[in-house]
Design an enzyme around this catalytic site. Structure first.
Site, PDB file in Angstrom:
ATOM      1  CB  SER A 146      -0.858  -0.023   1.273  1.00  0.00           C
ATOM      2  OG  SER A 146      -1.426   1.233   1.534  1.00  0.00           O
ATOM      3  CE1 TYR A 159      -4.858  -1.644   4.624  1.00  0.00           C
ATOM      4  CE2 TYR A 159      -3.558   0.325   4.198  1.00  0.00           C
ATOM      5  CZ  TYR A 159      -4.266  -0.768   3.737  1.00  0.00           C
ATOM      6  OH  TYR A 159      -4.381  -0.984   2.380  1.00  0.00           O
TER       7      TYR A 159
HETATM    8  P1  NDP Z   1     -11.830  -4.861  -0.942  1.00  0.00           P
HETATM    9  O1  NDP Z   1     -12.410  -4.621   0.408  1.00  0.00           O
HETATM   10  O2  NDP Z   1     -12.592  -4.531  -2.151  1.00  0.00           O
HETATM   11  O3  NDP Z   1     -11.357  -6.375  -1.071  1.00  0.00           O
HETATM   12  C1  NDP Z   1     -10.769  -7.054  -0.012  1.00  0.00           C
HETATM   13  C2  NDP Z   1     -10.735  -8.516  -0.406  1.00  0.00           C
HETATM   14  O4  NDP Z   1     -10.101  -9.252   0.631  1.00  0.00           O
HETATM   15  C3  NDP Z   1     -12.110  -9.093  -0.593  1.00  0.00           C
HETATM   16  O5  NDP Z   1     -12.057  -9.976  -1.699  1.00  0.00           O
HETATM   17  C4  NDP Z   1     -12.357  -9.860   0.690  1.00  0.00           C
HETATM   18  O6  NDP Z   1     -13.232 -10.959   0.425  1.00  0.00           O
HETATM   19  C5  NDP Z   1     -10.945 -10.328   1.016  1.00  0.00           C
HETATM   20  N1  NDP Z   1     -10.707 -10.589   2.430  1.00  0.00           N
HETATM   21  C6  NDP Z   1     -10.727  -9.711   3.461  1.00  0.00           C
HETATM   22  N2  NDP Z   1     -10.468 -10.360   4.613  1.00  0.00           N
HETATM   23  C7  NDP Z   1     -10.241 -11.669   4.282  1.00  0.00           C
HETATM   24  C8  NDP Z   1      -9.930 -12.835   5.023  1.00  0.00           C
HETATM   25  N3  NDP Z   1      -9.779 -12.827   6.362  1.00  0.00           N
HETATM   26  N4  NDP Z   1      -9.786 -14.004   4.355  1.00  0.00           N
HETATM   27  C9  NDP Z   1      -9.937 -14.048   3.014  1.00  0.00           C
HETATM   28  N5  NDP Z   1     -10.237 -12.979   2.260  1.00  0.00           N
HETATM   29  C10 NDP Z   1     -10.395 -11.812   2.891  1.00  0.00           C
HETATM   30  O7  NDP Z   1     -10.446  -4.083  -0.903  1.00  0.00           O
HETATM   31  P2  NDP Z   1      -9.368  -3.706  -2.013  1.00  0.00           P
HETATM   32  O8  NDP Z   1      -9.621  -4.438  -3.264  1.00  0.00           O
HETATM   33  O9  NDP Z   1      -9.259  -2.253  -2.009  1.00  0.00           O
HETATM   34  O10 NDP Z   1      -8.069  -4.287  -1.301  1.00  0.00           O
HETATM   35  C11 NDP Z   1      -7.302  -5.369  -1.801  1.00  0.00           C
HETATM   36  C12 NDP Z   1      -5.893  -5.221  -1.277  1.00  0.00           C
HETATM   37  O11 NDP Z   1      -5.329  -4.011  -1.780  1.00  0.00           O
HETATM   38  C13 NDP Z   1      -5.809  -5.129   0.249  1.00  0.00           C
HETATM   39  O12 NDP Z   1      -4.669  -5.816   0.702  1.00  0.00           O
HETATM   40  C14 NDP Z   1      -5.650  -3.632   0.484  1.00  0.00           C
HETATM   41  O13 NDP Z   1      -5.013  -3.355   1.687  1.00  0.00           O
HETATM   42  C15 NDP Z   1      -4.811  -3.252  -0.716  1.00  0.00           C
HETATM   43  N6  NDP Z   1      -4.833  -1.847  -1.060  1.00  0.00           N
HETATM   44  C16 NDP Z   1      -5.978  -1.207  -1.473  1.00  0.00           C
HETATM   45  C17 NDP Z   1      -5.949   0.129  -1.860  1.00  0.00           C
HETATM   46  C18 NDP Z   1      -7.149   0.875  -2.348  1.00  0.00           C
HETATM   47  O14 NDP Z   1      -7.047   2.097  -2.583  1.00  0.00           O
HETATM   48  N7  NDP Z   1      -8.286   0.242  -2.547  1.00  0.00           N
HETATM   49  C19 NDP Z   1      -4.700   0.885  -1.825  1.00  0.00           C
HETATM   50  C20 NDP Z   1      -3.574   0.133  -1.382  1.00  0.00           C
HETATM   51  C21 NDP Z   1      -3.648  -1.172  -1.030  1.00  0.00           C
HETATM   52  P3  NDP Z   1     -14.273 -11.530   1.531  1.00  0.00           P
HETATM   53  O15 NDP Z   1     -14.923 -10.351   2.162  1.00  0.00           O
HETATM   54  O16 NDP Z   1     -15.186 -12.399   0.741  1.00  0.00           O
HETATM   55  O17 NDP Z   1     -13.446 -12.332   2.480  1.00  0.00           O
END
Ligand code: NDP
Length: 255
Positions: A146, A159
């Site tokens: 991130s 985070y």
């Molecule tokens: P979303 O909330 O859209 O997606 C998060 C994903 O992680 C979902 O598919 C969710 O699926 C899954 N998830 C969360 N907790 C668990 C768990 N315990 N076990 C399995 N799956 C899990 O977020 P983003 O797409 O934005 O984030 C994806 C990654 O990118 C993360 O690591 C985030 O920190 C990183 N990121 C995002 C940024 C942004 O601007 N959006 C910027 C920088 C980094 P489900 O709920 O079905 O478990």
């Protein structure tokens, strides 16, 4: 002879958190480049919907229910990927979450634990489970960091700590696994419109424009814009790249 060094035909990828947001954008990109893809998340409705979108586009995929904080579920996720898709060559540790607070000292221990378990500890659990499969045939690990791997704010201390740890853990794997011909790199996304950032914008709506103004590209990213770097890091094109953390941020980190 491989005609296209980005071609992933014959490779198998597992994307945690692949049922939405950035993970889905990456999964679709890897599948479009030829990989068979397993997407994993906790929510079965999201898994089903994401799988339907991939298969409707003619892309080879399976969806698996898994909570990456549960080591037994992780072992099953890896075994099922290998059983159903015939191996595992590319691991994308993307699942992530956030808990915010007004000031760092007020973040509860439960929230701290949840964020660190999901964003950081899971990398060790999933990567260790995948290792026997990755090592047999030029493995690739892509960890999603991130801007908070580098910068920080007062409202998301767990985070930032976990995402800083993602980069250091990735470097450790890169060094330790180089002799197994496994490359381990990070992508550091800038600001991307997903469910996660919708929550952030509900708390701080004024931040949307602040981020636009602060980003040289003058906009937020769409989830599919992370796919190109992921394809590169998953392909033979990056065989001499390991331990790197590549920002995909519209220039956010350089000003
Ligand atoms: P979303 O909330 O859209 O997606 C998060 C994903 O992680 C979902 O598919 C969710 O699926 C899954 N998830 C969360 N907790 C668990 C768990 N315990 N076990 C399995 N799956 C899990 O977020 P983003 O797409 O934005 O984030 C994806 C990654 O990118 C993360 O690591 C985030 O920190 C990183 N990121 C995002 C940024 C942004 O601007 N959006 C910027 C920088 C980094 P489900 O709920 O079905 O478990």
């Amino acid at each position: 002879m491989v005609k296209n060094i980005f071609d992933l035909t014959g490779r198998v990828a597992l994307v945690t958190g692949g049922n939405g947001g950035i993970g889905f954008g990456i999964a679709r990109g890897l599948a479009g480049a030829g990989a068979a893809v397993a997407i994993a998340g906790r929510n079965e409705n999201k898994n089903r919907a994401a799988l339907q979108r991939l298969t409707a586009a003619g892309l080879p995929a399976i969806a698996l229910k898994c909570d990456v904080t549960d080591p037994a579920a992780v072992a099953k996720m890896v075994d099922t990927t290998v059983d159903k898709l015939g191996g595992l060559n590319i691991l994308v540790n993307n699942a992530g979450t956030n808990r915010r607070t007004d000031e760092p000292q007020n973040l509860t221990l439960d929230d701290w634990q949840l964020v660190v378990d999901t964003n950081l500890t899971s990398l060790h659990v999933v990567s260790a489970a995948a290792f026997p499969h990755l090592k047999s045939n030029g493995g690739k690990v892509i960890n999603i960091g991130s801007m908070m791997s580098v910068l920080a704010t007062g409202y998301a201390p767990a985070y930032a700590a976990s995402k800083g740890g993602v980069v250091q853990y990735s470097k450790s794997l890169a060094v330790g696994w180089a002799r197994h011909d496994i490359q381990v790199n990070c992508i550091l996304p800038g600001w991307v419109r997903t469910d996660m950032t919708e929550g952030f914008l509900k708390m701080f709506p004024e931040r949307y424009q602040v981020i636009v103004d602060r980003t040289p590209a003058g906009r937020w990213a769409e989830p599919q814009e992370l796919a190109g770097t992921a394809i590169y890091l998953a392909s033979r094109a990056s065989d001499f790249v390991t331990g790197a953390a590549i920002p995909v941020d519209g220039g956010y980190l350089v000003q």
